[in-house]
Design a protein around this motif. Structure first.
Motif, PDB file in Angstrom:
ATOM      1  N   ALA A  48       0.811  -1.222   0.000  1.00 56.64           N
ATOM      2  CA  ALA A  48       0.000   0.000   0.000  1.00 56.64           C
ATOM      3  C   ALA A  48       0.839   1.264   0.000  1.00 56.64           C
ATOM      4  CB  ALA A  48      -0.947  -0.007   1.196  1.00 56.64           C
ATOM      5  N   VAL A  49       1.868   1.320   0.841  1.00 55.49           N
ATOM      6  CA  VAL A  49       2.649   2.555   0.944  1.00 55.49           C
ATOM      7  C   VAL A  49       3.422   2.828  -0.344  1.00 55.49           C
ATOM      8  CG1 VAL A  49       4.732   1.490   1.949  1.00 55.49           C
ATOM      9  CG2 VAL A  49       4.176   3.872   2.468  1.00 55.49           C
ATOM     10  N   GLU A  50       3.828   1.787  -1.062  1.00 62.26           N
ATOM     11  CA  GLU A  50       4.533   1.979  -2.322  1.00 62.26           C
ATOM     12  C   GLU A  50       3.574   2.502  -3.393  1.00 62.26           C
ATOM     13  OE1 GLU A  50       7.857  -0.298  -5.091  1.00 62.26           O
ATOM     14  OE2 GLU A  50       6.431  -1.494  -3.940  1.00 62.26           O
ATOM     15  N   GLY A  51       2.357   1.988  -3.394  1.00 56.61           N
ATOM     16  CA  GLY A  51       1.363   2.505  -4.328  1.00 56.61           C
ATOM     17  C   GLY A  51       1.056   3.965  -4.074  1.00 56.61           C
ATOM     18  N   ARG A  52       0.991   4.350  -2.795  1.00 60.55           N
ATOM     19  CA  ARG A  52       0.734   5.757  -2.469  1.00 60.55           C
ATOM     20  C   ARG A  52       1.893   6.630  -2.915  1.00 60.55           C
ATOM     21  NH1 ARG A  52      -1.475   3.388   2.248  1.00 60.55           N
ATOM     22  NH2 ARG A  52       0.369   3.876   3.515  1.00 60.55           N
ATOM     23  N   LEU A  53       3.115   6.143  -2.735  1.00 59.73           N
ATOM     24  CA  LEU A  53       4.271   6.900  -3.200  1.00 59.73           C
ATOM     25  C   LEU A  53       4.208   7.075  -4.709  1.00 59.73           C
ATOM     26  CD1 LEU A  53       7.059   8.226  -2.816  1.00 59.73           C
ATOM     27  CD2 LEU A  53       8.068   5.952  -3.062  1.00 59.73           C
TER      28      LEU A  53
END
Length: 234
Positions: free
Chosen positions: A201-206
């Motif tokens: 999730a955090v990589e997609g947000r980045l």
């Protein structure tokens, strides 16, 4: 350069730095708690979109940092130097995050044997992600290839980097803005691919933050080229 364009430069680069700081904080949380949720952290496979994006974007960002430092030393224009500094600062920070995730996942920073750059963007049907414009077609044609050092779409070739090293003043500014425009277009397409395919999730947000910030800088660079009587390369 007009005062309005100068203000827009400051706003755009300030926004890019803010996005980088936001996701640096998110990455710290994700490192401590996996993907930020209460469940166990997700560890991607070496051939996953998550790992592939982290590897490839780290390489892509490194060249943007290099080009930014090159133009910073070859022009006295305040707006171009400010833009170059903030691109270098933002993308160096993001590159550190991407490489840090690979370390956290205990994955290599080089692609698995037989998998070239951008292979992660192929979907389950052997095609590419939903963004099917010319940028994605360029990616398909470049998989596993080295075009004079340009390993991925948007990357400058060795010849173009040498031209940038030798250019001075307005010539350097225009060449930098044109090369960085191409670079950002390739980066936006890659980030959109991760936003669609990455499972962490955090990589997609980045990745989504990269799309927004780099699109804003693309608009700014188009205005800066116009102010210098030039345009992005076709």
């Amino acid at each position: 350069m007009s005062a309005a364009l100068t203000r827009r430069t400051r706003w755009a680069v300030g926004s890019a730095v803010a996005v980088a700081l936001l996701f640096a904080g998110a990455a710290t949380v994700a490192s401590a708690r996996g993907d930020g949720a209460a469940s166990a952290p997700l560890t991607p496979a070496a051939d996953s979109a998550d790992a592939g994006f982290a590897r490839d974007m780290a390489v892509h960002h490194q060249q943007a940092v290099e080009m930014s430092f090159l133009v910073r030393d070859t022009t006295d224009d305040e707006d171009v130097r400010r833009l170059a500094y903030d691109i270098a600062n933002t993308q160096a920070n993001q590159r550190g995050m991407l490489l840090g995730w690979l370390d956290l996942w205990e994955l290599p920073k080089t692609a698995p044997e037989g998998q070239g750059p951008m292979a992660w963007m192929a979907d389950a049907h052997g095609g590419h992600s939903g963004h099917s414009g010319h940028d994605m077609q360029d990616m398909k044609g470049m998989e596993g290839m080295d075009h004079d050092g340009a390993l991925m779409p948007g990357m400058a070739t060795r010849t173009e980097l040498e031209r940038l090293r030798k250019a001075r003043g307005k010539q350097a500014e225009i060449l930098f803005l044109q090369l960085m425009t191409d670079h950002h277009k390739g980066g936006v397409a890659m980030a959109r691919g991760c936003a669609e395919q990455c499972a962490v999730a955090v990589e997609g947000r980045l990745a989504r933050g990269m799309v927004e910030a780099q699109q804003s800088e693309l608009d700014l660079m188009a205005d800066m080229l116009t102010a210098r009587g030039a345009a992005p390369r076709p």
